[in-house]
Design an enzyme around this catalytic site. Structure first.
Site: not given
Ligand code: MIG
Length: 753
Positions: A387, A390, A458
């Site tokens: 996650d 980017e 999201d």
């Molecule tokens: O700042 O890990 O897109 O799927 O549950 C949010 C927490 C960070 C973004 C991800 C989401 C995940 C969440 N993350």
């Protein structure tokens, strides 16, 4: 501002396989990768190393060209490139001289300071598809897009950019097709005649080369095949990752994860995967476990395994600045993090607080990162969720002065996530030995299919997002990413019961079927919406498990040709204008034989478009003649899905997990047709790489209404199918034919009816 347009050719020389054309402004390098793929690289830095994160092939064709006073002409069996010399302009034709695409004669390729843009003539009624994870319509015409990987939480159906960069599109006009891949990792731009009196399309990047691959295959599937030949294809996913996946931000303790898993079994809802989101860690430190809430990871995962669940855990790139934390200490000592030009390590804030960011562009850093997964794999984790890559930092503005090695962030941002996924894949694959890892990443660049699945980030619990999700999945499929999920139910907000029901119905037909939701959202598991809705959702998930033999074979197809699992109708019905209408643009083929029409949860009838041919409604076998629109029932229990005449769909009986071997019966469904059709059935152990050494079970299934036969070829490969009985269910035939208990061994099977 310094402005330059590519001017006249001054010299033409051939160097091995490369044609080098020099102008006062730049050099154009032309190479033929295959008869249907020609690369043109217009560069002002010809001495720079020729490297790509996406492309894994070398030119396979030698180069031959003709030259006249006015032109240079390169011909292959599939493409003709005519290069106008004064000024230097490129035009691509079919071998019989039909124009596919060309530079705008006036503006060609030009530079405004370092920014390089290519202006291309718009063709009559030209349509465009692709660009991966982009909102908007299936037909990209009259829209413009930017590639700049972004943590787009709370995005709407209009937000651009999102998380991923796939600078690849397909142009469609005059019954012709072509593909165009701009392999440039800088911030890039694509404008499909949005605001220019329909004069041109334009595309390019903030810096770097106008480096593109032109594809000349005359089907969309052929272009995808070539594009994934060039950038790679996914390998067989672990079978368990195609089962139902339950996620949440977060299940807060091992006990909570186990309780939810147990509830699936109690309620007889099939499921394969549980997730741990960020709260399993100690202070959000990557590769740690929280001692209090996850005190004994191995014992915890063993219990999950005993219930036939796999566990996926999240990792973010940000490494907490904290002395004594292994990844921090090692990273600082060895200089593994992104820096400022003066050598200081860059610090940005994310979940753990102040963080450093690994330089995944270095092989030694990738190896170090990959090896750290031992902390997760030893106790038994088999899936790795990447996650925030980017890369995301709070307030979303990593300074441009941040460096990865000798390159600045703006050049590499769009590939950072892909390199993290690469490090994760390589490392976990090594540690897992012969087992297939499952990797899921949020940020990506062309070629990421070699390492990882993606999800669309999201989204929100609205019907608009439900429909958008289908388009995003289909568009990613055009761009080489077949293994794609969306957060079923919508990440932010809470779905109505109707919405969660409908979204689960669509989930069956999503390559990765994962339910996920934001922190503090209402619980989202199938039993949270009352008995009646539980029964509906269970039935959908059961249908997913019934379809697994078909789905697994569809993934096999992807590994061979890049053809995605979810296929916008533009792939097969490219020149049928109706498939691009907004009313129908969300529809797609799921594998070869099923057409899915996503419908909002608030609508109980639907306008659907069935392309030419005959179709049967799944479930009732009601027959429809294609080539027109229908209004059909769309109750919450049954979103419209149609089997194509001739469809061959192998199914199985329901199991509660892909780890159950089931009852050994393969159920082959065939829908009647007037035309012959065939299907490649593929099976292997679902878990290891033994298939690479021939340990698979593959056969072709041929349905011939003309001969009145169904023939299943003898099995190829050494793997013994887990099915030993075959049941045949024929739909739309004069007499309902249902044959039970045929022997399914390795021998050829011939059925006459
Ligand atoms: O700042 O890990 O897109 O799927 O549950 C949010 C927490 C960070 C973004 C991800 C989401 C995940 C969440 N993350």
């Amino acid at each position: 501002m310094d402005f330059k347009i590519l001017g006249p050719s001054q010299s033409v020389v051939q160097q091995n396989n490369k044609l080098i054309i020099k102008t006062a402004e730049a050099e154009a390098h032309v190479t033929v990768y295959s008869p249907s793929i020609i690369r043109v690289n217009i560069t002002r830095q010809p001495a720079d190393a020729d490297e790509s994160f996406a492309v894994i092939r070398e030119p396979e064709n030698s180069l031959a060209y003709e030259e006249t006073d006015a032109e240079i002409i390169i011909k292959t069996t599939a493409l003709t490139l005519r290069v106008n010399k004064t000024p230097l302009r490129f035009a691509f034709y079919t071998p019989d001289g039909k124009l596919l695409s060309k530079d705008d004669d006036r503006f060609g390729t030009n530079w405004q300071n370092s920014r390089v843009i290519n202006y291309r003539e718009l063709q009559p009624e030209e349509h465009f598809i692709g660009l991966g994870e982009k909102v908007g319509n299936l037909n990209r015409r009259a829209s413009s897009f930017t590639n700049w990987n972004t943590d787009a939480s709370d995005h709407t159906p209009k937000t651009d950019p999102l998380y991923e960069t796939f600078p690849f599109f397909i142009g469609i006009h005059s019954e012709l097709t072509y593909g165009f891949f701009l392999d440039n990792t800088h911030k890039s731009y694509f404008d499909f005649a949005a605001s220019c009196d329909d004069q041109f399309i334009w595309l390019g990047a903030d810096d770097g080369d106008l480096n593109y691959y032109f594809f000349g295959a005359q089907t969309v599937a052929g272009i995808i095949d070539d594009y994934t030949w060039l950038t790679g294809r996914m390998e067989m996913p672990p079978l368990w990752s195609l089962g139902y996946q339950q996620c949440r931000w977060s299940y807060m303790s091992a006990q909570e994860v186990l309780d939810v898993a147990a509830k699936f079994r109690e309620h007889n809802v099939p499921a394969d995967v549980m997730y741990c989101d960020i709260d399993y860690m100690e202070g959000f430190k990557i590769f740690t476990w929280n001692n209090e809430t996850f005190p004994n990871p191995k014992a915890f995962i063993d219990k999950l395994k005993a219930m036939n669940f796999k566990l996926v855990t999240i990792v973010d790139p940000g490494i907490k600045v904290e002395e004594g934390y292994q990844q921090y200490d090692e990273g600082v000592e060895r200089g593994y993090f992104a820096t400022y030009p003066n050598g200081e390590n860059y610090i940005g804030e994310v979940w753990p607080g102040r963080c450093h960011f690994p330089d995944f562009f270095r092989e030694d850093v990738r190896e170090w990162w990959g090896a750290a997964f031992t902390a997760l794999i030893e106790p038994g984790v088999e899936g790795f969720w990447n996650d925030m890559n980017e890369p995301a930092v709070w307030n979303q503005n990593m300074p441009w002065i941040v460096k990865f090695g000798d390159k600045f962030m703006p050049e590499l941002r769009n590939v950072y996530g892909m390199q993290m996924a690469r490090a994760t894949y390589d490392g976990t694959r090594k540690i897992l030995g012969n087992k297939r890892p499952f990797v899921l990443t949020r940020a990506a660049y062309s070629g990421t299919q070699r390492y990882s699945a993606v999800w669309t980030g999201d989204n929100t619990a609205t019907d608009e997002h439900l429909l958008l999700g289908a388009r995003l999945v289909n568009s990613l499929g055009v761009s080489g990413m077949a293994f794609v999920g969306v957060d079923i139910g919508g990440f932010s907000g809470n779905p109505t019961p109707e919405m969660i029901v409908r979204w689960n119905n669509l989930g069956i037909y999503t390559p990765m079927y994962r339910n996920h939701s934001i922190k503090d959202s209402e619980f989202r598991e199938p039993w949270q919406y009352g008995e009646e809705n539980l029964n509906l959702i269970r039935k959908f998930i059961e249908d997913r498990y019934r379809l697994l033999p078909y789905l697994y074979s569809a993934f096999y197809q992807t590994t061979q040709s890049g053809l995605p699992v979810c296929r916008t109708l533009a792939i097969e019905y490219t020149h049928d204008k109706a498939v691009y209408y907004e009313d129908y643009q969300n529809q797609f083929l799921f594998g070869d034989g099923l057409l899915v029409a996503p419908v909002k949860s608030t609508e109980l009838t639907a306008k659907v478009y069935l392309p030419c041919g005959d179709w049967y409604r799944l479930g009732t076998d009601e027959k429809y003649t294609g080539g027109r629109e229908y209004v059909v029932d769309a109750p919450l229990s049954d979103m419209p899905v149609f089997a194509k005449a001739g469809a061959i769909v192998p199914m199985q009986n329901v199991t509660q997990s892909t780890q159950h071997s089931g009852d050994g019966t393969l159920i082959l469904h065939v829908w009647n047709s007037t035309e012959d059709n065939d299907f490649v059935y593929y099976e292997d152990d679902g878990n290891t790489y033994d298939y690479e050494a021939g340990n698979y079970h593959k056969r072709s299934i041929a349905f011939s209404p003309n001969e009145k036969t169904i023939k299943i070829s003898a099995a190829e490969g050494n793997y013994k199918s887990k099915y030993n009985l075959l049941e045949l269910v024929l739909h739309g035939f004069d007499d309902a034919i249902h044959l039970n208990k045929l022997n399914f061994n390795n021998d050829e099977i011939v059925i006459e009816y």
